[in-house]
Structure formats: C-alpha cells, structure tokens
Design an enzyme around this catalytic site. Sequence first.
Site, PDB file in Angstrom:
ATOM      1  N   HIS A   2       0.811  -1.223   0.000  1.00 28.60           N
ATOM      2  CA  HIS A   2       0.000   0.000   0.000  1.00 28.60           C
ATOM      3  C   HIS A   2       0.843   1.271   0.000  1.00 28.60           C
ATOM      4  O   HIS A   2       0.338   2.354   0.269  1.00 28.60           O
ATOM      5  CB  HIS A   2      -0.970   0.041   1.184  1.00 28.60           C
ATOM      6  CG  HIS A   2      -1.831  -1.178   1.293  1.00 28.60           C
ATOM      7  ND1 HIS A   2      -2.646  -1.610   0.274  1.00 28.60           N
ATOM      8  CD2 HIS A   2      -1.990  -2.072   2.289  1.00 28.60           C
ATOM      9  CE1 HIS A   2      -3.269  -2.717   0.642  1.00 28.60           C
ATOM     10  NE2 HIS A   2      -2.880  -3.030   1.865  1.00 28.60           N
ATOM     11  N   ARG A  34      -1.992  18.824   1.650  1.00 30.49           N
ATOM     12  CA  ARG A  34      -0.603  19.291   1.648  1.00 30.49           C
ATOM     13  C   ARG A  34       0.014  18.961   0.296  1.00 30.49           C
ATOM     14  O   ARG A  34      -0.609  18.287  -0.513  1.00 30.49           O
ATOM     15  CB  ARG A  34       0.168  18.544   2.730  1.00 30.49           C
ATOM     16  CG  ARG A  34      -0.044  17.028   2.565  1.00 30.49           C
ATOM     17  CD  ARG A  34       0.917  16.179   3.305  1.00 30.49           C
ATOM     18  NE  ARG A  34       0.509  14.792   3.326  1.00 30.49           N
ATOM     19  CZ  ARG A  34       0.756  13.892   2.384  1.00 30.49           C
ATOM     20  NH1 ARG A  34       1.415  14.252   1.291  1.00 30.49           N
ATOM     21  NH2 ARG A  34       0.351  12.649   2.482  1.00 30.49           N
TER      22      ARG A  34
HETATM   23  P1  ADP Z   1      -2.474   5.713   3.326  1.00 32.91           P
HETATM   24  O1  ADP Z   1      -3.044   7.006   3.788  1.00 32.91           O
HETATM   25  O2  ADP Z   1      -1.921   4.867   4.437  1.00 32.91           O
HETATM   26  O3  ADP Z   1      -1.524   5.853   2.161  1.00 32.91           O
HETATM   27  P2  ADP Z   1      -4.759   5.114   1.636  1.00 32.91           P
HETATM   28  O4  ADP Z   1      -6.115   5.212   2.201  1.00 32.91           O
HETATM   29  O5  ADP Z   1      -4.288   6.231   0.771  1.00 32.91           O
HETATM   30  O6  ADP Z   1      -3.705   4.850   2.815  1.00 32.91           O
HETATM   31  O7  ADP Z   1      -4.630   3.758   0.839  1.00 32.91           O
HETATM   32  C1  ADP Z   1      -3.393   3.320   0.334  1.00 32.91           C
HETATM   33  C2  ADP Z   1      -3.606   2.207  -0.658  1.00 32.91           C
HETATM   34  O8  ADP Z   1      -4.278   1.101  -0.068  1.00 32.91           O
HETATM   35  C3  ADP Z   1      -4.461   2.569  -1.846  1.00 32.91           C
HETATM   36  O9  ADP Z   1      -3.764   3.248  -2.843  1.00 32.91           O
HETATM   37  C4  ADP Z   1      -4.932   1.203  -2.300  1.00 32.91           C
HETATM   38  O10 ADP Z   1      -3.929   0.538  -3.035  1.00 32.91           O
HETATM   39  C5  ADP Z   1      -5.129   0.479  -1.002  1.00 32.91           C
HETATM   40  N1  ADP Z   1      -6.541   0.595  -0.561  1.00 32.91           N
HETATM   41  C6  ADP Z   1      -7.043   1.451   0.347  1.00 32.91           C
HETATM   42  N2  ADP Z   1      -8.388   1.276   0.489  1.00 32.91           N
HETATM   43  C7  ADP Z   1      -8.732   0.283  -0.340  1.00 32.91           C
HETATM   44  C8  ADP Z   1      -9.988  -0.380  -0.665  1.00 32.91           C
HETATM   45  N3  ADP Z   1     -11.130  -0.048  -0.079  1.00 32.91           N
HETATM   46  N4  ADP Z   1      -9.965  -1.350  -1.604  1.00 32.91           N
HETATM   47  C9  ADP Z   1      -8.797  -1.701  -2.206  1.00 32.91           C
HETATM   48  N5  ADP Z   1      -7.617  -1.145  -1.947  1.00 32.91           N
HETATM   49  C10 ADP Z   1      -7.560  -0.161  -1.029  1.00 32.91           C
END
Ligand code: ADP
Length: 456
Positions: free
Chosen positions: A235, A292
């Site tokens: 992720h 940001r």
């Molecule tokens: P962080 O803030 O820790 O970076 P995010 O919410 O931006 O977390 O999510 C990071 C990554 O996790 C996403 O780009 C995706 O690959 C995966 N992800 C998050 N939520 C989902 C979901 N509901 N279904 C599938 N993948 C998800």
Amino acid sequence: MIKKILIANRGEIALRIVRACRELGIKTVAVYSQADEQSLHVQLADESVCIGPAPSKDSYLRPDRIISAAEITNVDAIHPGYGFLSENARFAEQCEAANIKFIGPRAESIRLMGDKAQARRTAIAAKVPVVPGSDGVIESESEALKLAKKIGFPVIIKATAGGGGKGMRVVYNAVAFAREYDAARAEAEKAFGNGSVYVEKYIEEPRHIEFQILGDQHGKVIHLGERDCSIQRRHQKLIEEAPSPFLTKKLREQMGKTAVRLAESIGFQNAGTLEFLVDKNGNYYFMEMNTRIQVEHAITEEITDVDLVKYQILIASGQHLDLEQKNIQITRHAIECRINAEDPSRNFAPCPGAISLYYAPGGHGVRIDSHCYSGYSIPPNYDSMIGKVITYGRSREVAMDRMYRALSEYIVRGVATTIPFSRAIMRDPVFRASGATTRYVEEFMGRTPKEAWATL
Ligand code: ADP
C-alpha cells in the site's frame, strides 16, 4: 508579500521548497535535528536553526521548537512540506496565533479531511461516491464483523489516522477477522498513537488515481489533472505517472469535476490531492484527501508546467490564482520512481548508512529531486528515500525509455537501493502495456526472479 519562510521539514522536500523560494526572491530558514547537520537543505538555506535531537518527536514534530525558531529568525510564514506536522490542524492554528502564515489550508479544512472517517462523511455530504463501508469509527470487534458481513468480504480495516499504508489489513473471511482487526488496531496505535479503525469494502484490482487541486483564498478552485499511483508495495507508492494510461477523456473530465466540487464544498485553499480508487469498470470512489503537497507532485509539474510549490506560497500570501481550468493543457507524459535505500533482495529492508559515491543522471527530460551527495550519510531515524527520478517526454513510451536510461546512469554506492527493481519494471511488458493495478508489484515479483532484474 512573504519575504522569509521557515521550512519545517528535511530531505528532498526541504530542498524543493528552498528552490521555489530562491526563484521568488524569498529568504529561507532551515530547521534541522542533530542527525541532519550535514543535510543539503541546511547548507543551501540562508539561515538554519537546530531544533533538537534526532528522534522526530523531539525535533521535527515539536511545534513549540519550530515556532520559537520562526520567531527568533523573524519569518513571515512556515512551509510544512509533507509528513511531520503538515496535516496537523493544531500546528496550523499555533502558527496563525503567533502571527506566522501557515502555507497550507485553513485548520478547519485539515480537520474536515485529515481523519479518514471524517473525510468520508465530508465526501458523502458533498454527494461524492465513497467505497461502501462504516459511517465512522468502529468501537468493537463484533460491530466490525457484523458490518463486514453486511458489506461482504473481502473488506479492508483501516486506521482513521492512517498514512503510508500503516494500520491497514485486508480480510477475506470471517475466520481471519478477529486476528486482523487486532493487528490493525495495534499497528495504528503504535504508528499514530491512535488505534481507531473503520471498515470498508476491499475493491479488487483497483487503480489508485488522484487529482491535484489548487484553490486560492478568494474561492477559485481548479484541478491539474490526475496521477496514477497504482504501482505500490504494501500500500505504499513506488512509481507514479501522469496522466493515467487507464482514464478515458470522459472519465478524466468527470472525476476532475468531482474533485473540484468536493474541494469547493469545504472552501479549500492552497494545494491538495483527492485520492480515488477506480475499479475495472471505471467506477470511482473517493478514498481520502491529502491537504498538503505530496511526494509525487513533480510529475504534475512536468506535464502542466505549473510550479506547485510556488503557487502554494503565492496563494498563502493572498494572491489570486492566475490559472484558468480551460488553459491547463497536458501535452506530455511523466513518470516518477521513488528511490529508497532499501534492499530488494532482503524483502526491501531499509539500509541507512553512508553513501560513498553519488552520481545523479541528467540529460534531456530527466529531473532529479534529491538531497543526497557523495559522503552523505542517511540517518536511520527517518524515511529511507534517496531521491525521486522524474522523466518526461511527448509520450508514455518516451518517458519509460528515458526512465530506463536514467536509472541505468544513476550511481549510488555504499547502500543498497531500489534502482534495479524500478529499472526492471520499465522493461516489463505488463507495465509497458499499462495493465498495472495495485496488485501489480506482488504479481511482478511472483513471476520475475530477482536475479533477472539486472538483466532486463
Ligand atoms: P495511506 O493514507 O496509508 O496511504 P490510503 O487510504 O491512501 O492509505 O490507501 C493506500 C492504498 O491502499 C491505496 O492506494 C490502495 O492501493 C489500497 N486501498 C485502500 N483502500 C482500499 C480499498 N477499499 N480497496 C482496495 N484497496 C484499497
């Protein structure tokens, strides 16, 4: 007008901000921890102030020390960069209370978007589609499991305070639920001091597509197109590109409008990013907003010719945004590889330490944002990023070939790096055919032996 800025950050982003300030004729003050005395941002800023020992909690995360440094050096504004205090609403308020501009949105917007569960509610109120899931924080495991069954497996448990892929667990069935729920909470507690989690549907094989926004203090909001950040490991983003090879013109327009509408609904000012997941049928769901500048902002700069950090400063000083949506033309393709001091052959274990020899690539269509140099020692206290390689050209193919060439030139001796790994991806037929979803890295590693990377 702002005349002097304190940069409350380190590494490549601190240097990036120094560069924008120089071009605007603004003086800079670097702050640094004892571990960063030799850092390039300290050497290149006009002034510098040591704010404490190496651990972030005693230096870069100390609002009191940063504001004292700002008062002593008599700055007009503080740029928080990314990470550290950049999404801390309280810090934004403390700056304003000390009569120092915070280069970012209003504290209220940070609050509305900073916490993931709250951001979901904000999006729902603005009628923006979100991934099906809980309305807010889930208080107990049994409540979470009930909801997971209702949404249908697989689900993802996420820390409300999450970032950098931490505190996140994908769960495929009810049997594994309790273990993963506890693990997500424990990880979130450790990383963010806040164990709150919520549950949402896990979208299978999605693409991560995010829109860059700029909003001024007079109600004008525009977007600068999207970035595709689907190439991730655990992720965490590794490679980003813009525009997304997956989006159609129609979907781009639709999502761009949605992003602007959501930013407008909270009166958003300054630079921000709205992150979406897009499934294979082109359905898109809002995931979160970063209030940001982001690590990957440079690819947007290279395809739009808009200096985002300069605009952050101009917006914070009250200027009207002089860009029009209809004039934002995208004529190039850009790719970014984040190069980390990590050892891909040891499961990407961080390997900080001294860089004995450093030589950065150059030439047509290559941009390097890095704070490293020969003799620099990467401290173990912070992230392990060595720098970002950004390549661009008139087509995706040119940008990929240029990235392969640039990574072949990049010399970093003394520490293991992710250079060979990123380089191999540039030659991978699946990546080249633009078939990458967030599962890509796992799949690539499964079918490509490490020994083969160097030969690709
Ligand atoms: P962080 O803030 O820790 O970076 P995010 O919410 O931006 O977390 O999510 C990071 C990554 O996790 C996403 O780009 C995706 O690959 C995966 N992800 C998050 N939520 C989902 C979901 N509901 N279904 C599938 N993948 C998800």
